[in-house]
Design a protein around this motif. Sequence first.
Motif, mmCIF file in Angstrom:
data_model
loop_
_atom_site.group_PDB
_atom_site.id
_atom_site.type_symbol
_atom_site.label_atom_id
_atom_site.label_comp_id
_atom_site.label_asym_id
_atom_site.label_seq_id
_atom_site.Cartn_x
_atom_site.Cartn_y
_atom_site.Cartn_z
ATOM 1 N N GLU A 292 -53.977 69.799 -76.841
ATOM 2 C CA GLU A 292 -52.354 69.701 -76.199
ATOM 3 C C GLU A 292 -52.512 71.321 -76.077
ATOM 4 O OE1 GLU A 292 -49.836 67.353 -77.474
ATOM 5 O OE2 GLU A 292 -51.947 66.239 -77.293
ATOM 6 N N ALA A 293 -52.857 72.170 -76.221
ATOM 7 C CA ALA A 293 -52.483 73.262 -75.361
ATOM 8 C C ALA A 293 -52.774 72.999 -73.606
ATOM 9 C CB ALA A 293 -53.903 74.623 -76.339
ATOM 10 N N ARG A 294 -53.255 72.663 -73.309
ATOM 11 C CA ARG A 294 -54.389 72.587 -72.102
ATOM 12 C C ARG A 294 -52.646 71.404 -71.382
ATOM 13 N NH1 ARG A 294 -59.544 71.589 -73.035
ATOM 14 N NH2 ARG A 294 -59.642 69.425 -73.469
ATOM 15 N N TYR A 295 -52.295 70.503 -71.729
ATOM 16 C CA TYR A 295 -50.952 70.156 -71.381
ATOM 17 C C TYR A 295 -50.025 70.990 -71.632
ATOM 18 C CZ TYR A 295 -53.820 65.927 -71.227
ATOM 19 O OH TYR A 295 -54.391 64.324 -70.610
ATOM 20 N N ALA A 296 -49.862 71.812 -72.402
ATOM 21 C CA ALA A 296 -48.456 72.536 -73.177
ATOM 22 C C ALA A 296 -48.730 74.045 -71.957
ATOM 23 C CB ALA A 296 -48.761 73.493 -74.170
ATOM 24 N N ALA A 297 -49.603 74.216 -71.633
ATOM 25 C CA ALA A 297 -49.836 75.248 -70.883
ATOM 26 C C ALA A 297 -49.002 75.040 -69.718
ATOM 27 C CB ALA A 297 -51.222 76.221 -70.642
ATOM 28 N N GLY A 298 -49.729 73.246 -69.225
ATOM 29 C CA GLY A 298 -49.139 73.363 -67.686
ATOM 30 C C GLY A 298 -47.814 72.687 -67.526
ATOM 31 N N ALA A 299 -47.697 72.803 -68.672
ATOM 32 C CA ALA A 299 -45.875 72.458 -68.629
ATOM 33 C C ALA A 299 -45.229 73.709 -68.697
ATOM 34 C CB ALA A 299 -45.638 71.671 -69.630
ATOM 35 N N CYS A 301 -45.292 76.387 -70.977
ATOM 36 C CA CYS A 301 -44.950 76.501 -72.274
ATOM 37 C C CYS A 301 -45.739 77.888 -72.626
ATOM 38 C CB CYS A 301 -45.695 75.838 -73.456
ATOM 39 S SG CYS A 301 -44.452 73.970 -73.937
ATOM 40 N N GLU A 302 -44.839 78.861 -73.355
ATOM 41 C CA GLU A 302 -45.093 80.350 -73.118
ATOM 42 C C GLU A 302 -45.793 80.552 -74.791
ATOM 43 O OE1 GLU A 302 -41.903 81.974 -70.759
ATOM 44 O OE2 GLU A 302 -41.268 80.456 -71.646
ATOM 45 N N VAL A 303 -45.736 80.126 -75.593
ATOM 46 C CA VAL A 303 -46.540 80.084 -76.927
ATOM 47 C C VAL A 303 -46.753 78.645 -77.207
ATOM 48 C CG1 VAL A 303 -44.571 80.382 -78.001
ATOM 49 C CG2 VAL A 303 -46.084 81.460 -79.409
ATOM 50 N N PHE A 304 -48.122 78.507 -78.117
ATOM 51 C CA PHE A 304 -48.667 77.481 -78.628
ATOM 52 C C PHE A 304 -48.713 77.923 -80.431
ATOM 53 C CE2 PHE A 304 -52.533 75.014 -79.826
ATOM 54 C CZ PHE A 304 -51.794 73.799 -79.782
ATOM 55 N N LEU A 340 -59.729 79.655 -81.055
ATOM 56 C CA LEU A 340 -58.424 79.350 -80.782
ATOM 57 C C LEU A 340 -57.753 79.937 -79.949
ATOM 58 C CD1 LEU A 340 -57.971 76.431 -80.180
ATOM 59 C CD2 LEU A 340 -56.181 76.805 -82.113
ATOM 60 N N SER A 341 -57.663 80.774 -80.448
ATOM 61 C CA SER A 341 -56.454 82.314 -80.352
ATOM 62 C C SER A 341 -56.131 82.627 -78.633
ATOM 63 C CB SER A 341 -55.961 83.513 -81.438
ATOM 64 O OG SER A 341 -55.485 84.169 -80.419
ATOM 65 N N GLU A 342 -58.460 83.207 -78.623
ATOM 66 C CA GLU A 342 -58.280 83.585 -77.060
ATOM 67 C C GLU A 342 -58.620 82.785 -76.488
ATOM 68 O OE1 GLU A 342 -62.048 84.887 -78.087
ATOM 69 O OE2 GLU A 342 -61.513 87.013 -79.067
ATOM 70 N N HIS A 343 -58.643 81.037 -76.742
ATOM 71 C CA HIS A 343 -58.566 79.989 -75.711
ATOM 72 C C HIS A 343 -57.080 80.087 -75.432
ATOM 73 C CE1 HIS A 343 -60.182 76.877 -73.362
ATOM 74 N NE2 HIS A 343 -59.039 76.709 -73.441
ATOM 75 N N VAL A 344 -56.371 80.227 -75.695
ATOM 76 C CA VAL A 344 -55.015 79.719 -75.466
ATOM 77 C C VAL A 344 -54.247 81.312 -74.946
ATOM 78 C CG1 VAL A 344 -52.374 79.757 -76.676
ATOM 79 C CG2 VAL A 344 -53.930 78.393 -77.603
ATOM 80 N N HIS A 345 -54.624 82.308 -75.111
ATOM 81 C CA HIS A 345 -54.005 83.686 -74.221
ATOM 82 C C HIS A 345 -55.457 83.674 -72.931
ATOM 83 C CE1 HIS A 345 -53.893 85.802 -77.755
ATOM 84 N NE2 HIS A 345 -52.797 85.298 -78.129
ATOM 85 N N THR A 346 -56.319 82.341 -72.633
ATOM 86 C CA THR A 346 -56.685 82.155 -71.535
ATOM 87 C C THR A 346 -56.411 81.549 -70.308
ATOM 88 O OG1 THR A 346 -58.078 80.748 -71.804
ATOM 89 C CG2 THR A 346 -58.884 83.153 -72.383
ATOM 90 N N LEU A 347 -55.551 80.408 -71.291
ATOM 91 C CA LEU A 347 -54.050 79.790 -70.566
ATOM 92 C C LEU A 347 -52.867 80.550 -70.149
ATOM 93 C CD1 LEU A 347 -55.097 76.281 -72.945
ATOM 94 C CD2 LEU A 347 -55.472 76.758 -70.702
ATOM 95 N N GLY A 348 -52.733 81.483 -70.387
ATOM 96 C CA GLY A 348 -51.998 82.338 -69.986
ATOM 97 C C GLY A 348 -50.742 82.005 -71.460
ATOM 98 N N MET A 349 -50.767 81.895 -72.560
ATOM 99 C CA MET A 349 -49.676 81.247 -73.420
ATOM 100 C C MET A 349 -50.070 82.465 -74.970
ATOM 101 S SD MET A 349 -49.642 77.049 -74.387
ATOM 102 C CE MET A 349 -51.282 77.195 -74.123
#
Length: 669
Positions: A292-299, A301-304, A340-349
């Motif tokens: 879901e985080a990958r799709y959210a970042a692609g759309a 979104c700025e915070v997951f 997981l937080s660090e991965h979300v951060h690498t996606l730009g969120m």
Amino acid sequence: MTSAGAPGNDGLWQIDAGTLSGSWAPQADGSVMWTHLRVAGREWITAPCPVWSLATTGDAIWADVQGGANDGVLTLAGSLRDTGLTITVRWEADVDASVLTVTPTVTNATDRTETVPALTSVRLTTPVVAGTELSLMTGGAWDESLPPGGYRHRTFRLDDIRGTVTFSAAADGRSTGDYLPWFSLTDGQTGLAASLIWSGRWSGRASRTGDQISLEIGLSDFTHELAPGESLELPAVALFGFTGDLDAATDEWRRWVTHALSPAPPEHWPWVQYNHWYAYYGDIDAARLLEEARYAAGAGCEVFVIDDGWFVGRRPDSYIQGWGTWREDRAKFPEGLRALSEHVHTLGMRFGLWVEPERVALQSEVAQAHPDWLVQHGGTPMTRRYGSDEGAHFCLGVPAVQDWMATEVTRVVQDYGVDWLKWDYNIGYGLGCDCPDHGHQAGDGHYAHTLGLYRVLERIRAACPVLVIENCASGGHRADLGLVRYTDTNWLSDYTHQAASCRQHAQGAGWVLPLAHLNTWTLEERTMTEFRSRMGGAFGVSSHLGEWTDADRQVLATAVTEYKHLRPILDGERYLLTGPLHQQWDIWQFVSPDRGSFAILAFREGGHVDEVNVSLRGLDPHARYEMTREEDTEDERTGERLMSDGLRICLSMTPGSAIVWGQRCDRTI
């Protein structure tokens, strides 16, 4: 500007806050009464009236008053006749915003213990004048009906009021479960609004006697035994004077709330959110959320945000198990939440996490170790049951609970790399804790809990200064100015399922709360109208994006881009342009602070009218504005013409929406 006199000069104390001014003067019997409360010359008090009211005796007579003024602040202190109490009140003026903040403090100046009953924070008496209206605002609620019951004005003509109109916090103790602690008076030309800055139990009433209406607001269900020399601060009230209609005036009110009360907003605020809740509820794990985080970042979104379900002991079928054990569930997150937080951060969120620290499972370690930390009433812990599971409520009047909660939540934020904390509150404390060995008294438990909550949030903010905090409380059950001081946005309603409901929630709540505090999400529907209906404040999505088609996700990405273009304008002015001729339409206009740009979001829910003409507001009449619509048509008109002749909007489909962008041109007329 303030001015103050003392008896012997003219016996008058006065304070001016822009268009709003108030004065108090001694009477023949030695009492001090309100004598004037003016807004732009309109007098709202026509006869001297008491400033206070006691639950036990009604009128509270203030006497022997002394005072002085300095730098926009007037401080008056006097005795409360027939009691051993002294009231000191600080009246602080914001001239630019026409806001007067009233903060009363009660002191026991005797050598014996005195009882403080429920004492209003402010009371005023106004004449019954034909055409003058009193408005109240209902609180947040789960409500599937249209129009929704939440965040709606309940309006009374003063000459229609008979007896008493009451409005208050919910019976479960949450401050805005029934009404917001707010009211307004207006005659169509000028008006006065008041809001209690408080997150606990409160009540208000409008009582008619003859040709007068007495309005009061303050603590309810409260008594406190005040020892000699001790003081007790009552909730503050903000009084706001305005001219014109309330819709336009609340722009200035929201600006005052934002700059005087709210934490400084982060950059590019409000952020576009993804929250997992309505897609998965408590049934989550790292693999699902990473997808879901990958799709959210692609759309865009700025915070997951990971909602309820991340901690040890939480079962998908239980809303109780695990509460109070704020440790990651390694079965769901084998590498841990920090990874997981660090991965979300690498996606730009940014990374967000949900907590509900005021509630605890009775079977949890902390509840078993500290049963004396739980709210009790009549010797019995206050609990709530879901199936076979039972949850309880912490008492934040206990200093040890404050220490534990501030430390525990700070640890969660720091250990798991949290940028956004969603603070929920799904269980109220009823009449409050009456256990007298909790650091409070039997009659003031809810007051002590509210102050304890404020202290906890202050400590968390001090330890985590860039943390964003979202206020939830079952969606709108504690959406007050007390918590605006400590939080950055407010989840308006758990019923975020209908676009029209979300629009009308934002319309109503925006009369009291800053637009950044109007947080709503889109769920399963995937149209621009659905997305735009959540753009009246903070915007998010809570859905299973992995089940969407590429085309659906592209529509979301387009909507996110549109919102990011809109949100700088949300700092300016908002106008609700619909009226009686626009049935089934909601039309919003947002104007940037410098009046250099504007946006119109128009929605048609149904009906037979497919074209409307609306007169715009708040523009520079001498400027020319170039307008762009979705169909790439361009138009250029003066601000004066747009405000006088109006703008035509056609929507042939229902439900449907349109957006119009306006930009001031360099040339003027």
